[in-house]
Motif scaffolding. Structure first.
Motif, short mmCIF file in Angstrom:
data_model
loop_
_atom_site.label_atom_id
_atom_site.label_comp_id
_atom_site.label_asym_id
_atom_site.label_seq_id
_atom_site.Cartn_x
_atom_site.Cartn_y
_atom_site.Cartn_z
N PHE A 80 0.83 -1.19 0.00
CA PHE A 80 0.00 0.00 0.00
C PHE A 80 0.87 1.25 0.00
N THR A 81 0.57 2.17 -0.92
CA THR A 81 1.31 3.41 -1.08
C THR A 81 0.31 4.56 -1.24
N PRO A 86 -8.13 2.26 -5.90
CA PRO A 86 -8.99 1.08 -5.70
C PRO A 86 -8.91 0.07 -6.84
N SER A 87 -8.79 0.56 -8.07
CA SER A 87 -8.72 -0.36 -9.22
C SER A 87 -7.44 -1.18 -9.21
N ASP A 88 -6.38 -0.67 -8.55
CA ASP A 88 -5.15 -1.44 -8.43
C ASP A 88 -5.33 -2.67 -7.57
N ILE A 123 -1.00 -0.98 5.41
CA ILE A 123 -2.31 -0.52 4.96
C ILE A 123 -2.58 0.93 5.31
N ASN A 124 -1.89 1.44 6.34
CA ASN A 124 -2.12 2.84 6.74
C ASN A 124 -1.33 3.84 5.90
N ARG A 125 -0.70 3.37 4.82
CA ARG A 125 0.03 4.29 3.95
C ARG A 125 -0.75 4.63 2.69
N ILE A 165 5.09 3.66 14.13
CA ILE A 165 5.98 4.82 14.06
C ILE A 165 5.98 5.36 12.64
N GLU A 166 6.70 6.45 12.42
CA GLU A 166 6.73 7.12 11.11
C GLU A 166 5.31 7.43 10.66
N GLN A 167 4.55 8.15 11.49
CA GLN A 167 3.15 8.41 11.18
C GLN A 167 2.95 9.54 10.19
N SER A 168 4.01 10.28 9.84
CA SER A 168 3.86 11.32 8.82
C SER A 168 3.57 10.67 7.48
N GLY A 169 2.57 11.22 6.79
CA GLY A 169 2.21 10.67 5.49
C GLY A 169 1.42 9.39 5.55
N THR A 170 0.85 9.08 6.72
CA THR A 170 0.02 7.88 6.84
C THR A 170 -1.43 8.28 7.04
#
Length: 334
Positions: A80-81, A86-88, A123-125, A165-170
């Motif tokens: 996940f990025t 959704p179509s991906d 999944i949170n990315r 951790i690393e929650q920026s951009g999530t």
């Protein structure tokens, strides 16, 4: 009748024996983490989905991949990025031409969701729109595209990972979507002995081979057997009392009223009973005990009991609330 009971007993013994073999195959690659592996197997036996959380480097992805390698089912990993659409995941229609007639038509190309085991990595990315694309698949075991609905193969499992951790951009999973996960499993650091073993085992040139020990048909049969595991009315009442005690508006516990914003819904009770049955079957038993319930209550309630802002500031987690409930509620005599 005795012959039929013996046949069922032999079947249960054979299938639970294969679960032991499955644990051994996973143990060839994953060192330690026995409780986490058991919770993943409970998820499989219950026919649900799991959310795994742990800091990077704790083998979340490797654990799920190894589990998939030991089961004769199709497996897909989705990274996940932020730009994932959704179509991906679900698939998309493409325009094709029939070369014999020249007629053009749309054909649906199935996405990676059309597999038995899905690893939704980090999944949170990905944005909420893409996260929500999993909802129908998780709950209904089907995908709707346009005006057509496509059934997913069974068994079907989504095992999602995220790191705290690393929650920026999530993009934090909404509570409603977290509730779709049967268990919320937290992975901790290995012990001193386990870490030494990991360092020895992973820095040489020996790569363990994982054999397939279970088929999809056997998983489906195990899921049927889980629902046949018996549970007493007293234990059902015990589960109900604990779930109701999580709700601040009606809870008899001052601790809950002070620290909890929202308690667990009926789905939590269903999850607790079903996973307790799976825990019993994993141990080779056909009846639920109070210990089975206590073994699954934390991953069942972890994402369904939402503490308030003041609790977060004080470092009080949903696990702390669950422990208070466990200490306060006991099994009533039937």
């Amino acid at each position: 009748m005795d012959t039929e009971l013996q046949r069922v007993a032999d079947e249960v013994e054979g299938l639970t024996g294969k679960l032991g073999e499955l644990k051994e195959e996973i143990g060839k690659v994953i060192i330690g983490q026995e409780e986490v592996v058991s919770q993943l197997l409970i998820t499989f036996l219950s026919g649900g989905h799991a959310l795994l959380e742990g800091v990077p480097g704790l083998a979340k992805t490797l654990m799920i991949r190894t589990l998939a390698d030991a089961i004769d089912l199709s497996f897909k990993r989705i990274q996940f990025t932020p730009d994932l659409m959704p179509s991906d995941i679900l698939g998309t229609e493409i325009l094709e031409e029939d070369h014999s007639t020249g007629r053009k038509f749309f054909k649906f190309n199935k996405g990676p969701i059309f597999s038995n085991i899905i690893l939704a990595d980090e999944i949170n990315r990905t944005p909420p729109k893409t996260q929500a694309a999993l909802l129908e698949a998780m709950q209904e075991f089907e995908v709707t595209y346009g005006d057509k609905t496509y059934q997913l193969d069974r068994p079907f499992f989504i095992l999602a990972t995220q790191n705290p951790i690393e929650q920026s951009g999530t993009f934090e999973l909404p509570e409603a979507q977290q509730d779709r996960f049967l268990l919320y499993i937290k992975i901790g650091y290995p012990t001193d002995a386990e870490e030494t073993h990991i360092l020895k085992a992973t820095t040489g040139n020996r790569k363990p081979r994982v054999d397939k020990v279970l088929t999809g048909a056997e998983i489906l049969r195990l899921q049927e057997l889980v629902r046949e595991v018996s549970i007493s009315d007293a234990l059902i009442a015990y589960v109900s009392e604990m779930v109701r005690a999580t709700r601040p508006a009606t809870s008899p516990l001052e601790y809950v009223r002070e620290w909890v914003d929202w308690g667990a819904g009926p789905r939590a009770g269903q999850a607790m009973i079903l996973t307790a049955k799976a825990h019993a079957l994993l141990a080779g038993r056909l009846a639920v005990t109070p210990e089975d319930i206590r073994s699954v209550i934390f991953p069942v309630l972890r994402h369904r009991v939402l503490v308030n802002f003041r609790a977060e500031a004080e470092g009080i987690t949903s696990d702390r609330v669950t422990q208070q409930i466990l200490d306060s509620v006991s099994v009533k005599d039937s």
